[in-house]
Design an enzyme around this catalytic site. Sequence first.
Site, PDB file in Angstrom:
ATOM      1  N   GLU A  66      -0.504  -2.053   5.299  1.00 18.20           N
ATOM      2  CA  GLU A  66       0.479  -1.946   6.387  1.00 18.20           C
ATOM      3  C   GLU A  66       0.417  -0.592   7.062  1.00 18.20           C
ATOM      4  O   GLU A  66       0.728  -0.465   8.248  1.00 18.20           O
ATOM      5  CB  GLU A  66       1.894  -2.190   5.843  1.00 18.20           C
ATOM      6  CG  GLU A  66       2.961  -2.354   6.918  1.00 18.20           C
ATOM      7  CD  GLU A  66       3.429  -1.052   7.547  1.00 18.20           C
ATOM      8  OE1 GLU A  66       3.693  -1.034   8.771  1.00 18.20           O
ATOM      9  OE2 GLU A  66       3.522  -0.034   6.819  1.00 18.20           O
ATOM     10  N   ASP A  78       0.821  -1.210   0.000  1.00 17.21           N
ATOM     11  CA  ASP A  78       0.000   0.000   0.000  1.00 17.21           C
ATOM     12  C   ASP A  78       0.858   1.264   0.000  1.00 17.21           C
ATOM     13  O   ASP A  78       2.037   1.244   0.319  1.00 17.21           O
ATOM     14  CB  ASP A  78      -0.954   0.003   1.200  1.00 17.21           C
ATOM     15  CG  ASP A  78      -0.240  -0.194   2.532  1.00 17.21           C
ATOM     16  OD1 ASP A  78       0.769  -0.920   2.571  1.00 17.21           O
ATOM     17  OD2 ASP A  78      -0.687   0.378   3.547  1.00 17.21           O
TER      18      ASP A  78
END
Length: 393
Positions: A139, A81
């Site tokens: 994350e 991400d």
Amino acid sequence: MLLSAIQQKAKLYANEFIEVRHWLHAHPELSYQEFETSKFIQSKLAECGIPFQVKAGTGVVGTIEGIEPASRIMALRADMDALPIQEENTVSYRSTNDGVMHACGHDVHTTCLLGAVKILNELKHEWKGTIKFIFQPGEERNPGGASLLIKEGALENPKPQGIIGLHVHPGLPIGRLSFRKGRVMASADEIYITIKSKGGHAAAPHLTVDTILVAAHIITALQQVISRNNNPLSPSVLSICSIQGGHTTNVIPSEVKLMGTFRAMDEQWRFKAHTLIDQIVNGMAKSMGAEVQLHIDIGYPTVDNDVELTEKTWQLANQYMGKNNIEETEVRMGAEDFGYYTQVVPGCFFRLGVMNAEKGIISGVHTPTFNIDEAAIEIGMGMMAWLGASASI
């Protein structure tokens, strides 16, 4: 020899995966929204004929079997991400998604693991065991994609004996890696405080409860959580990073909101501190006549590198890179949801040097000018392949 074969393939495919990194960097997606990123990863795995499953929405988990698949099972992980940051780099592959940027290097992590998977798949008749690879969403945002993947069985069927992850290090020169045994990163919890009262005219504070003043006292008092309660030999930090309240010079607002973070390197102290924060916030607000709401969003645990696994990966890195190019990672108060994995299986989280001062590549992560020396791609994909094929516990 397996080591030289991996090095040769990493060199052979370096340019290909630099282009992979360029695509990922140009198409960043926020936490739990990595839909196109996930499709891209799936397409790359399908090209190699590698089986995989989609978990936790956008996560991709698969396995590669070598010789004697049951003899050794290891996992490799990469997050994928991006962050809500407007990129300021002028590179040809800069972000095409306004306000979103791979400013923490997750595009690099994903690229390195994709490269490692290709190398391992082509050399699967030269190494023993099974390698599970995990491309992880979210994350950067609670509850952490690692926790979601674990709940959906990403570490089961088969269960790995250990897990390895890498992270870019903008303070470490290109061509170097760093490792550390034991606890290496802090836990991280988010603090949300809302202070409410009857607002009023600034000229008549006696007819109100001054929420700004209450907030100021709470902020000051919270520093005692660390300075007078925590063991000074155990790192911990509490920072209030946002104050929202009021809109003009002569009105005491009826509501003020605070946001911050609490980090610790000791899990027992971590939860004791939550109680102290609650006591201080509620006690201070009550003593000053205000109402208060406190929410502590429990975030990531500490990252604990297994001593045995880290020792073995460290030695393997010495063989791959040369001992002089490996150093010890510093303890960091930053947090990583890789810590969830280390609560379930032995883990090793190491750092990949990406800095090149001569080229001006020196910006830190989470900044709009973060970038890497892309020679790190060859090193990262080769090292992940080497550790995946050789590490054991």
